[in-house]
Design a protein around this motif. Structure first.
Motif, PDB file in Angstrom:
ATOM      1  N   ILE A 117       0.832  -1.202   0.000  1.00 20.77           N
ATOM      2  CA  ILE A 117       0.000   0.000   0.000  1.00 20.77           C
ATOM      3  C   ILE A 117       0.865   1.249   0.000  1.00 20.77           C
ATOM      4  CG2 ILE A 117      -1.640   1.342   1.390  1.00 20.77           C
ATOM      5  CD1 ILE A 117      -2.756  -1.431   2.349  1.00 20.77           C
ATOM      6  N   GLN A 118       1.916   1.244   0.790  1.00 22.80           N
ATOM      7  CA  GLN A 118       2.769   2.421   0.923  1.00 22.80           C
ATOM      8  C   GLN A 118       3.701   2.638  -0.262  1.00 22.80           C
ATOM      9  OE1 GLN A 118       4.561   1.343   4.729  1.00 22.80           O
ATOM     10  NE2 GLN A 118       3.369   2.928   5.775  1.00 22.80           N
ATOM     11  N   ASN A 119       4.110   1.572  -0.915  1.00 22.22           N
ATOM     12  CA  ASN A 119       5.181   1.671  -1.913  1.00 22.22           C
ATOM     13  C   ASN A 119       4.797   1.321  -3.341  1.00 22.22           C
ATOM     14  OD1 ASN A 119       7.792   2.124  -0.175  1.00 22.22           O
ATOM     15  ND2 ASN A 119       6.610   0.559   0.905  1.00 22.22           N
ATOM     16  N   MET A 120       3.611   0.727  -3.544  1.00 20.17           N
ATOM     17  CA  MET A 120       3.278   0.255  -4.880  1.00 20.17           C
ATOM     18  C   MET A 120       1.888   0.638  -5.352  1.00 20.17           C
ATOM     19  SD  MET A 120       3.198  -3.710  -6.237  1.00 20.17           S
ATOM     20  CE  MET A 120       2.647  -4.119  -7.884  1.00 20.17           C
ATOM     21  N   LEU A 121       0.934   0.729  -4.442  1.00 23.79           N
ATOM     22  CA  LEU A 121      -0.476   0.790  -4.824  1.00 23.79           C
ATOM     23  C   LEU A 121      -0.783   1.952  -5.768  1.00 23.79           C
ATOM     24  CD1 LEU A 121      -3.200  -0.574  -4.491  1.00 23.79           C
ATOM     25  CD2 LEU A 121      -3.622   0.853  -2.486  1.00 23.79           C
ATOM     26  N   LYS A 122      -0.235   3.143  -5.503  1.00 22.13           N
ATOM     27  CA  LYS A 122      -0.566   4.282  -6.358  1.00 22.13           C
ATOM     28  C   LYS A 122      -0.027   4.101  -7.773  1.00 22.13           C
ATOM     29  CE  LYS A 122       3.265   7.431  -5.197  1.00 22.13           C
ATOM     30  NZ  LYS A 122       3.595   8.794  -4.668  1.00 22.13           N
ATOM     31  N   TYR A 123       1.094   3.400  -7.905  1.00 25.10           N
ATOM     32  CA  TYR A 123       1.642   3.140  -9.241  1.00 25.10           C
ATOM     33  C   TYR A 123       0.824   2.068  -9.953  1.00 25.10           C
ATOM     34  CZ  TYR A 123       5.474   5.707  -7.114  1.00 25.10           C
ATOM     35  OH  TYR A 123       6.214   6.657  -6.464  1.00 25.10           O
ATOM     36  N   GLN A 124       0.309   1.119  -9.185  1.00 24.73           N
ATOM     37  CA  GLN A 124      -0.568   0.100  -9.758  1.00 24.73           C
ATOM     38  C   GLN A 124      -1.852   0.737 -10.283  1.00 24.73           C
ATOM     39  OE1 GLN A 124      -0.004  -3.309 -10.153  1.00 24.73           O
ATOM     40  NE2 GLN A 124      -1.900  -3.220 -11.321  1.00 24.73           N
ATOM     41  N   VAL A 125      -2.415   1.647  -9.502  1.00 25.18           N
ATOM     42  CA  VAL A 125      -3.626   2.342  -9.920  1.00 25.18           C
ATOM     43  C   VAL A 125      -3.366   3.137 -11.201  1.00 25.18           C
ATOM     44  CG1 VAL A 125      -5.204   4.223  -9.311  1.00 25.18           C
ATOM     45  CG2 VAL A 125      -4.664   2.444  -7.632  1.00 25.18           C
ATOM     46  N   ALA A 126      -2.245   3.839 -11.254  1.00 30.21           N
ATOM     47  CA  ALA A 126      -1.904   4.616 -12.450  1.00 30.21           C
ATOM     48  C   ALA A 126      -1.715   3.699 -13.649  1.00 30.21           C
ATOM     49  CB  ALA A 126      -0.633   5.431 -12.199  1.00 30.21           C
ATOM     50  N   TYR A 127      -1.070   2.566 -13.433  1.00 27.07           N
ATOM     51  CA  TYR A 127      -0.837   1.612 -14.522  1.00 27.07           C
ATOM     52  C   TYR A 127      -2.151   1.053 -15.050  1.00 27.07           C
ATOM     53  CZ  TYR A 127       0.788  -2.657 -16.855  1.00 27.07           C
ATOM     54  OH  TYR A 127       1.013  -3.650 -17.755  1.00 27.07           O
ATOM     55  N   ASN A 128      -3.084   0.766 -14.133  1.00 26.67           N
ATOM     56  CA  ASN A 128      -4.370   0.216 -14.549  1.00 26.67           C
ATOM     57  C   ASN A 128      -5.107   1.147 -15.502  1.00 26.67           C
ATOM     58  OD1 ASN A 128      -4.023  -2.041 -12.959  1.00 26.67           O
ATOM     59  ND2 ASN A 128      -5.221  -1.263 -11.247  1.00 26.67           N
ATOM     60  N   ASN A 140      -2.409   7.275 -23.682  1.00 28.40           N
ATOM     61  CA  ASN A 140      -1.729   7.983 -22.582  1.00 28.40           C
ATOM     62  C   ASN A 140      -0.627   7.151 -21.946  1.00 28.40           C
ATOM     63  OD1 ASN A 140      -2.953   6.088 -20.956  1.00 28.40           O
ATOM     64  ND2 ASN A 140      -4.103   7.529 -19.705  1.00 28.40           N
ATOM     65  N   TYR A 141      -0.150   6.120 -22.670  1.00 28.84           N
ATOM     66  CA  TYR A 141       0.844   5.227 -22.077  1.00 28.84           C
ATOM     67  C   TYR A 141       2.107   5.993 -21.702  1.00 28.84           C
ATOM     68  CZ  TYR A 141       3.398   1.054 -20.932  1.00 28.84           C
ATOM     69  OH  TYR A 141       4.093   0.093 -20.245  1.00 28.84           O
ATOM     70  N   VAL A 142       2.566   5.770 -20.482  1.00 25.19           N
ATOM     71  CA  VAL A 142       3.770   6.423 -19.975  1.00 25.19           C
ATOM     72  C   VAL A 142       4.788   5.355 -19.590  1.00 25.19           C
ATOM     73  CG1 VAL A 142       4.729   7.924 -18.193  1.00 25.19           C
ATOM     74  CG2 VAL A 142       2.444   8.380 -19.112  1.00 25.19           C
ATOM     75  N   VAL A 143       5.967   5.444 -20.152  1.00 28.90           N
ATOM     76  CA  VAL A 143       7.051   4.536 -19.800  1.00 28.90           C
ATOM     77  C   VAL A 143       7.611   4.951 -18.444  1.00 28.90           C
ATOM     78  CG1 VAL A 143       9.325   3.677 -20.467  1.00 28.90           C
ATOM     79  CG2 VAL A 143       7.599   4.133 -22.219  1.00 28.90           C
ATOM     80  N   SER A 144       7.766   3.999 -17.528  1.00 30.15           N
ATOM     81  CA  SER A 144       8.276   4.343 -16.198  1.00 30.15           C
ATOM     82  C   SER A 144       9.735   4.788 -16.294  1.00 30.15           C
ATOM     83  CB  SER A 144       8.143   3.150 -15.246  1.00 30.15           C
ATOM     84  OG  SER A 144       8.945   2.073 -15.675  1.00 30.15           O
ATOM     85  N   LYS A 145      10.070   5.805 -15.511  1.00 32.77           N
ATOM     86  CA  LYS A 145      11.428   6.335 -15.493  1.00 32.77           C
ATOM     87  C   LYS A 145      12.231   5.840 -14.304  1.00 32.77           C
ATOM     88  CE  LYS A 145      10.198  10.503 -18.062  1.00 32.77           C
ATOM     89  NZ  LYS A 145      10.230  11.987 -18.113  1.00 32.77           N
ATOM     90  N   SER A 146      11.540   5.222 -13.360  1.00 34.30           N
ATOM     91  CA  SER A 146      12.197   4.707 -12.161  1.00 34.30           C
ATOM     92  C   SER A 146      11.678   3.309 -11.863  1.00 34.30           C
ATOM     93  CB  SER A 146      11.904   5.622 -10.973  1.00 34.30           C
ATOM     94  OG  SER A 146      12.240   5.002  -9.750  1.00 34.30           O
ATOM     95  N   LEU A 147      12.556   2.437 -11.399  1.00 34.12           N
ATOM     96  CA  LEU A 147      12.122   1.101 -10.999  1.00 34.12           C
ATOM     97  C   LEU A 147      11.147   1.167  -9.829  1.00 34.12           C
ATOM     98  CD1 LEU A 147      15.439  -0.968 -11.227  1.00 34.12           C
ATOM     99  CD2 LEU A 147      13.473  -1.056 -12.776  1.00 34.12           C
ATOM    100  N   ARG A 148      11.233   2.234  -9.023  1.00 34.46           N
ATOM    101  CA  ARG A 148      10.327   2.384  -7.890  1.00 34.46           C
ATOM    102  C   ARG A 148       8.930   2.771  -8.339  1.00 34.46           C
ATOM    103  NH1 ARG A 148      12.602  -0.946  -5.440  1.00 34.46           N
ATOM    104  NH2 ARG A 148      10.825  -0.693  -4.053  1.00 34.46           N
ATOM    105  N   GLU A 149       8.733   2.998  -9.639  1.00 31.57           N
ATOM    106  CA  GLU A 149       7.411   3.300 -10.193  1.00 31.57           C
ATOM    107  C   GLU A 149       6.950   2.218 -11.157  1.00 31.57           C
ATOM    108  OE1 GLU A 149       7.890   7.048 -12.084  1.00 31.57           O
ATOM    109  OE2 GLU A 149       8.172   8.168 -10.221  1.00 31.57           O
ATOM    110  N   ASN A 150       7.792   1.228 -11.402  1.00 29.84           N
ATOM    111  CA  ASN A 150       7.473   0.193 -12.388  1.00 29.84           C
ATOM    112  C   ASN A 150       6.800  -0.986 -11.685  1.00 29.84           C
ATOM    113  OD1 ASN A 150       8.166  -2.385 -13.982  1.00 29.84           O
ATOM    114  ND2 ASN A 150       8.600  -0.749 -15.449  1.00 29.84           N
ATOM    115  N   VAL A 151       5.525  -1.222 -11.971  1.00 26.64           N
ATOM    116  CA  VAL A 151       4.767  -2.207 -11.194  1.00 26.64           C
ATOM    117  C   VAL A 151       5.227  -3.636 -11.470  1.00 26.64           C
ATOM    118  CG1 VAL A 151       2.761  -0.719 -10.954  1.00 26.64           C
ATOM    119  CG2 VAL A 151       2.878  -2.280 -12.905  1.00 26.64           C
ATOM    120  N   ALA A 152       5.740  -3.900 -12.673  1.00 34.51           N
ATOM    121  CA  ALA A 152       6.262  -5.238 -12.949  1.00 34.51           C
ATOM    122  C   ALA A 152       7.465  -5.530 -12.060  1.00 34.51           C
ATOM    123  CB  ALA A 152       6.636  -5.379 -14.421  1.00 34.51           C
ATOM    124  N   TYR A 153       8.371  -4.565 -11.970  1.00 32.33           N
ATOM    125  CA  TYR A 153       9.537  -4.730 -11.109  1.00 32.33           C
ATOM    126  C   TYR A 153       9.135  -4.828  -9.644  1.00 32.33           C
ATOM    127  CZ  TYR A 153      13.797  -3.689  -8.555  1.00 32.33           C
ATOM    128  OH  TYR A 153      14.833  -3.737  -7.663  1.00 32.33           O
TER     129      TYR A 153
END
Length: 453
Positions: free
Chosen positions: A261-272, A278-291
């Protein structure tokens, strides 16, 4: 290069979305005929699960696997009946003949371990339905779960667990049943909390405009569960008097929920909510939901091996994408969430080196037939293949089922050079076989899984 975005199929998990660069179908252009490549392989006579199996055709694996502590078994596609059958038989062999007593699925740690803790009250099919992701709710896997049920009372049980971190209403129902004798109202709140987190995570029946209040609700909710479990540990343990792993496992699940919840959920929501426009390539691994997902899975699997099952040998069941050894070196069109730095590290790559040295990784590939998406719909395997592809090379064995050990001195003509292999039977991925797998199980023809109603 500007990416195009192709959703090949809609999954019930994050690995459901295939992101491709410049590829929108499974067809490939025809290539000139290649010189036949010699293949040293072990033929497998059957993939059927039998209670009285003598495993004559699998005994070579004892020398191949040796004293490894972990065997990871992948699959290039979920939804292939023959993959399920062959993997189930491998699991039975590894358990009965080589002492692998833990089966860890690419499914929720809480769902699988909680269900297994209650296996005495369930049939094999009920155990399957309640524990693992729906992509494997297939009739061909019922015999393996019947076997897990039968072995649960033996001197050498096959323990079922998982290593994924994604929320699931089944875990909410487990918490409700477990907590209710202590506090019935709190038990219902815990069930509803897991359902809410699941809806947010998968963007189901949820409004993004409610993000701020819902974020606070789920974070506070799991913090309260963490406190509740600490305060009532003795009472909760009484439900499972002979299970000494249930409390540490469930504490880990709740800690993972809070971390996610603290470290991934908001990026998961954005990815969904990404679309081709509007596809955006992640610039940081801390924003990449696959990683982030694979990082958490690697952490949980490591924790299980080091702490809960430190004296056991472990079988890992998942997709090729998660178990292969070096995803970050692959120049693949298939990335679950595009990253500007290239391919991201996957679970297999993120495992500690000391465990990698104790691991044998098996990839599964098919040549022809059909498979299914995570929605259960049949999809044909691409009929057009590079004659120098992994599948074409392995087809030259002339066998319906064959195993190739890539750690042996054989197959030098092809195992250390780049070849295409099919992701989900549809999209070509270039890779060096020996760089990604220790062995490959080849199935000539697959059919879609027969799903339980």
């Amino acid at each position: 290069m500007k990416p195009t975005f192709a959703k090949i199929m809609k999954f019930s998990t994050i690995c459901a979305i295939v992101t491709s660069i410049g590829i929108t179908s499974g067809t490939v252009s025809a290539a000139p005929a290649a010189k036949p490549v010699p293949v040293k392989s072990n033929p497998i006579q059957t993939i059927e699960f039998k209670t009285n199996d003598k495993f004559e055709d699998l005994r070579f694996l004892k020398n191949v696997i040796g004293n490894k502590k972990i065997v990871m078994i992948g699959e290039s596609s979920h939804g292939a009946a023959e993959f399920n059958k062959s993997k189930a038989r491998l699991v039975q062999f590894l358990h009965k003949e080589m002492g692998f007593n833990v089966l860890a699925f690419e499914s929720g740690l809480g769902d699988t371990s909680g269900t297994y803790a209650n296996i005495s009250k369930l049939t094999g099919e009920e155990t399957l339905r309640k524990s693992i992701y729906p992509v494997w709710h297939a009739k061909e896997l019922v015999p393996m779960f019947d076997y897990i049920k039968q072995q649960s009372t033996s001197k050498q049980p096959l323990i079922l667990t998982g290593f994924d971190m994604q929320p699931n209403p089944d875990f909410g129902r487990f918490m409700e049943t477990w907590f209710a004798p202590i506090d019935k109202q709190f038990a219902v709140e815990a069930k509803n909390l897991e359902k809410k987190l699941t809806n947010i995570y998968y963007n189901v029946d949820w409004n993004q405009a409610d993000w701020d209040q819902d974020y606070t609700y789920v974070l506070d909710g799991y913090t309260k569960i963490q406190k509740f479990m600490a305060e009532n540990e003795a009472a909760l343990q009484k439900d499972f008097p002979n299970n000494k792993t249930i409390m540490p496992i469930m504490k880990h699940v709740i800690a993972d929920r809070i971390y996610m919840i603290q470290n991934m959920l908001k990026y998961q929501v954005a990815y969904n909510n990404l679309t081709p426009e509007n596809y955006v390539v992640s610039k940081s691994l801390r924003e990449n939901v696959a990683y982030l997902r694979d990082e958490m899975m690697a952490s949980t699997l490591t924790w299980l091996v080091d702490n809960i099952y430190k004296d056991q040998k472990v079988i890992v069941w998942g997709h090729n994408y998660h178990v292969r050894k070096n995803n970050s070196v692959m120049d693949s069109p298939v990335q679950l969430h595009l990253y500007e730095g290239g391919s991201v590290q996957n679970m297999g790559e993120l495992m500690p080196s000391r465990l990698k040295q104790k691991t044998y990784t098996i990839g599964l590939f098919m040549y022809e037939g059909a498979t299914a998406g995570n929605d259960g719909k049949a999809m044909p395997v691409s009929t057009t293949k590079d004659p120098d592809s992994v599948e074409s090379i392995l087809k030259s064995t002339g066998k319906s089922y064959a195993f190739v050990d890539l750690t042996s001195p054989y197959n030098k003509e092809w195992k250390n050079s780049t070849h295409n292999g099919m992701y989900w039977g549809m999209i070509e991925e270039p890779f060096v076989p020996s760089q990604q797998y220790d062995g490959i199980l080849f199935i000539k023809k697959t059919t879609p899984s027969v799903y339980l109603k």
